[in-house]
Design a protein around this motif. Structure first.
Motif, short mmCIF file in Angstrom:
data_model
loop_
_atom_site.label_atom_id
_atom_site.label_comp_id
_atom_site.label_asym_id
_atom_site.label_seq_id
_atom_site.Cartn_x
_atom_site.Cartn_y
_atom_site.Cartn_z
N ILE A 26 66.94 60.83 36.57
CA ILE A 26 67.90 61.18 35.35
C ILE A 26 68.37 59.48 34.91
O ILE A 26 68.37 59.23 33.85
N GLU A 27 68.75 58.87 35.94
CA GLU A 27 69.60 57.66 35.68
C GLU A 27 68.46 56.40 35.55
O GLU A 27 68.88 55.57 35.00
N THR A 28 67.18 56.69 35.73
CA THR A 28 66.01 55.70 35.53
C THR A 28 65.24 56.00 34.42
O THR A 28 65.13 55.48 33.32
N ARG B 134 70.62 72.51 39.07
CA ARG B 134 72.06 72.29 39.28
C ARG B 134 72.51 70.84 38.92
O ARG B 134 73.62 70.43 38.32
N THR B 135 71.53 69.88 39.25
CA THR B 135 71.77 68.52 39.29
C THR B 135 71.67 67.94 38.11
O THR B 135 72.02 67.30 37.41
N VAL B 136 70.44 68.79 37.19
CA VAL B 136 70.27 68.33 35.82
C VAL B 136 71.54 68.66 35.02
O VAL B 136 72.07 67.80 34.03
N ARG B 137 72.18 70.02 35.39
CA ARG B 137 73.23 70.47 34.41
C ARG B 137 74.49 69.52 34.77
O ARG B 137 75.34 69.20 33.88
N THR B 138 74.53 68.81 35.89
CA THR B 138 75.76 68.36 36.30
C THR B 138 75.62 66.69 36.04
O THR B 138 76.63 66.24 35.35
N TYR B 139 74.51 66.09 35.93
CA TYR B 139 74.33 64.67 35.63
C TYR B 139 73.62 64.35 34.51
O TYR B 139 73.30 62.96 34.06
N GLY B 140 72.89 65.23 33.88
CA GLY B 140 72.13 65.15 32.78
C GLY B 140 72.49 65.02 31.49
O GLY B 140 72.32 65.58 30.53
N LYS B 141 73.65 64.19 31.53
CA LYS B 141 74.49 64.16 30.25
C LYS B 141 74.58 62.74 29.80
O LYS B 141 75.01 61.99 30.70
N TYR B 142 74.73 62.41 28.32
CA TYR B 142 74.77 60.88 28.08
C TYR B 142 76.18 60.61 27.65
O TYR B 142 76.83 61.52 27.08
N ARG B 143 76.78 59.52 28.39
CA ARG B 143 77.98 59.00 27.70
C ARG B 143 77.97 58.37 26.51
O ARG B 143 76.80 57.95 26.31
N PRO B 144 78.82 58.26 25.74
CA PRO B 144 78.86 57.66 24.70
C PRO B 144 78.25 56.38 24.88
O PRO B 144 77.46 55.84 23.74
N SER B 145 78.60 55.51 25.64
CA SER B 145 77.86 54.04 25.76
C SER B 145 76.37 54.21 26.21
O SER B 145 75.69 53.33 26.22
N GLU B 146 75.82 55.39 26.42
CA GLU B 146 74.57 55.49 26.80
C GLU B 146 73.69 56.48 25.96
O GLU B 146 72.80 57.20 26.48
N SER B 147 74.24 56.66 24.76
CA SER B 147 73.28 57.54 23.84
C SER B 147 72.03 57.19 23.71
O SER B 147 71.52 56.00 23.69
#
Length: 347
Positions: free
Chosen positions: A295-297, A326-339
């Motif tokens: 997700i992060e890379t 569970r991991t995708v639902r928790t961390y697979g979200k874009y922050r405004p600065s990372e759209s």
């Protein structure tokens, strides 16, 4: 971030038994649904290619004419290849043809596509393949020899299948499908199954024609290309012929992070979580760590549908599937600065 997964029959049964879940798409809230055409009404027409006693009683024959004999483990089977003894291209052209394009098989398809889209899901058709059904009919060894020798039997087999698949791709695009799964397994664990030159000269054009047939009808239809294994040599070609989404980016064979760095401004990716390693044999913690790292890379800036790289087989614990989800639902979200960046693919 969108995600995906698929379960083998035994895992589907286990999920139903232990969780009471009949529909794993709904259970794991998958954001897409597959749409196919209706079943054939043609009577069996391959008796001449499977004389009495050739196939056991529990065998089956698919629409292309390929025979399948059940194995003694899960959903696996062994193939029987009706064209393996052919010696002329005319035998290929005389072989019975599936009626995939018959009008009755397309009744209601457009309506089902629209219903899926109205429900908020991506409508996907799977799959448009050429090399794979060709070798299923000829046998893998024969087909590889055909390609190496550039003989007329192999050319006829590829051409006949390509014409059918072109027409299917065009019809699906015309009915409003969002994405079409194209592709053939042409990679091994270490390299291409055949030389890059052979692929470029004899197989590339079949996928190019099929993708073009769909995009000529609807330029916005997404072309998803699947091949297991190491296909690093042909990724630039795939981009040239119109592929939008590369699957499965198998981490045991290619480095997903490197692939993203090299091609992330021209391709999106679907996969990256190993089904030979992480999903069946990793701990829950390892599944979580691997999923988060992808997700992060690979997911940075958009362009990733994170998913196991293939059908999940019987060895995969449900707990590992839960950990992935569970991991995708928790961390697979874009922050405004990372759209997601608009240039990164189209998924």
């Amino acid at each position: 971030m969108p995600w995906g997964l698929d379960l083998c029959e035994s895992l589907r049964a286990k999920l139903k038994e232990e969780r009471g879940a009949d529909d794993f798409y709904a259970y794991y809230q998958l954001p897409y649904r597959y749409i196919g055409i209706g079943p054939t009404r043609l009577p069996p027409q391959f008796d001449a290619f499977y004389p009495s006693g050739t196939l056991p009683a529990d065998a089956s024959i698919d629409e292309w004419g390929v025979g399948y004999v059940p194995a003694n483990f899960a959903h696996f089977s062994s193939m029987r290849h009706p064209m393996e003894s052919f010696t002329t291209s005319q035998e290929v052209w005389n072989f019975p043809e599936p009626d995939f394009l018959a009008d009755y098989r397309w009744e209601g398809v457009a309506q089902r596509i629209q219903a899926v889209k109205d429900a908020g899901y991506l409508a996907v058709y799977s799959a448009v393949q050429v090399f794979e059904p060709a070798w299923y009919l000829r046998g893998l060894e024969n087909m590889l020899i055909d390609l190496y020798e550039e003989n007329e039997i192999g050319k006829a087999c590829l051409e006949r299948i390509c014409r059918i698949q072109q027409a299917i791709a065009a019809k699906m695009a015309g009915m409003g499908i969002d994405m079409i799964v194209f592709g053939d397994d042409v990679g091994t664990q270490k390299s291409m199954m055949m030389s890059k030159k052979i692929w470029q000269n004899q197989i590339r054009f079949t996928m190019e024609r099929c993708i073009a047939a769909a995009k000529q009808v609807n330029p916005d239809v997404l072309a998803y290309y699947h091949s297991d294994g190491n296909i690093l040599d042909i990724i630039p070609d795939l981009i040239e012929i119109g592929v939008d989404v590369l699957n499965p980016v198998q981490p045991e064979c290619m480095d997903p992070v490197k692939i993203k760095e090299m091609y992330g401004n021209r391709l999106s990716f679907w996969g990256t979580i190993g089904t030979q390693t992480t999903m069946p044999f990793g701990s829950v913690k390892e599944v979580e760590e691997t999923t988060r790292r992808m997700i992060e890379t690979v997911g940075k800036g958009g362009g990733l549908v994170i998913a196991p790289t293939h059908l999940l087989e019987p060895e995969v614990p449900l707990e590992n599937i839960d950990a992935f989800y569970r991991t995708v639902r928790t961390y697979g979200k874009y922050r405004p600065s990372e759209s997601p960046e608009p240039s990164r693919g189209r998924t």
